[in-house]
Write an enzyme that holds these catalytic residues in place. Sequence first.
Site, short mmCIF file in Angstrom:
data_model
loop_
_atom_site.label_atom_id
_atom_site.label_comp_id
_atom_site.label_asym_id
_atom_site.label_seq_id
_atom_site.Cartn_x
_atom_site.Cartn_y
_atom_site.Cartn_z
N TYR A 68 58.86 90.93 -7.72
CA TYR A 68 58.58 90.65 -6.31
C TYR A 68 57.33 89.80 -6.19
O TYR A 68 56.37 89.98 -6.95
CB TYR A 68 58.35 91.94 -5.52
CG TYR A 68 59.60 92.70 -5.18
CD1 TYR A 68 60.34 92.39 -4.06
CD2 TYR A 68 60.04 93.74 -6.00
CE1 TYR A 68 61.48 93.09 -3.74
CE2 TYR A 68 61.18 94.46 -5.69
CZ TYR A 68 61.91 94.12 -4.55
OH TYR A 68 63.04 94.82 -4.25
N TYR A 107 64.57 95.80 -12.09
CA TYR A 107 63.15 95.93 -12.40
C TYR A 107 62.78 97.40 -12.69
O TYR A 107 63.42 98.32 -12.16
CB TYR A 107 62.27 95.35 -11.29
CG TYR A 107 62.42 95.97 -9.92
CD1 TYR A 107 61.78 97.16 -9.59
CD2 TYR A 107 63.19 95.35 -8.95
CE1 TYR A 107 61.90 97.71 -8.33
CE2 TYR A 107 63.33 95.90 -7.68
CZ TYR A 107 62.68 97.09 -7.37
OH TYR A 107 62.81 97.63 -6.13
N ARG A 117 65.56 99.95 -11.54
CA ARG A 117 66.39 99.85 -10.35
C ARG A 117 67.54 98.88 -10.60
O ARG A 117 67.33 97.79 -11.14
CB ARG A 117 65.59 99.29 -9.16
CG ARG A 117 64.46 100.10 -8.59
CD ARG A 117 64.84 101.41 -7.92
NE ARG A 117 66.17 101.53 -7.34
CZ ARG A 117 66.52 101.12 -6.12
NH1 ARG A 117 65.66 100.53 -5.33
NH2 ARG A 117 67.75 101.31 -5.68
N HIS A 120 69.26 94.67 -6.40
CA HIS A 120 69.55 94.98 -5.00
C HIS A 120 68.81 94.03 -4.09
O HIS A 120 67.80 93.43 -4.46
CB HIS A 120 69.16 96.43 -4.67
CG HIS A 120 67.70 96.70 -4.90
ND1 HIS A 120 67.21 97.05 -6.13
CD2 HIS A 120 66.64 96.64 -4.07
CE1 HIS A 120 65.89 97.20 -6.05
NE2 HIS A 120 65.51 96.94 -4.80
N HIS A 122 67.18 94.16 -0.18
CA HIS A 122 66.84 95.01 0.97
C HIS A 122 67.28 94.31 2.26
O HIS A 122 67.03 93.11 2.43
CB HIS A 122 65.34 95.26 1.03
CG HIS A 122 64.84 96.03 -0.16
ND1 HIS A 122 64.70 97.39 -0.17
CD2 HIS A 122 64.47 95.62 -1.39
CE1 HIS A 122 64.25 97.79 -1.34
NE2 HIS A 122 64.11 96.73 -2.11
FE LIG Z 1 63.51 96.72 -4.22
#
Ligand SMILES: [Fe+2]
Length: 197
Positions: A68, A107, A117, A120, A122
């Site tokens: 991110y 990640y 995870r 995905h 959001h």
């Molecule tokens: Fe996320």
Amino acid sequence: MPHTLSEITGPVYGHSEISEADSDLTRQHSGEPLGERIIVSGSVLDDSGRPVPHTLIEIWQANAAGRYLHIKDNHLAPLDPNFTGAGRALTDANGFYKFVTVKPGAYPWKNHANAWRPAHIHFSLLGPAFASRLITQMYFPGDPLFALDPIFQSVADEKARERMIARFDIETTQPEWALGYEFNIVLRGRETTPFET
Ligand SMILES: [Fe+2]
């Protein structure tokens, strides 16, 4: 369960009008981001299957490497100077929306040993007021991390979990350019998409 960075943070937008570029995350910088280009589109529907027009959808996601663009993300994966990972769009008169982006990477999130995870995106949907904001995550079909992910598994009903998984869509896949995924969002009722509280 402690939430990860991406559950508790999201992009903050200014007061500017929504533009075309807001829904194409591959055209927000001087160059194109690395990764697998994808088109994510679908409809926002109410409990009767009626389209919900003119609804603001905001998305945020990791880049193709699983990183991110956030000061607290210290995952040892590269940032992409051509990718912010945030976009927004309004549904049209038929409740339809479309984003162009790149497929996010998985990640790690340190929740448990070797915790990752699944990939995905959001999604936040805003109704007429902030109090009616709904937030969910869209997943990609066939991800091997589903069975190991406590956030995905926190939705107890298997059928409901499946409603968080986009469908690969050859109809919206564009030759020589991008894979298409369909993700319909149902706001409530028996077929509702699971939302975060
Ligand atoms: Fe996320």
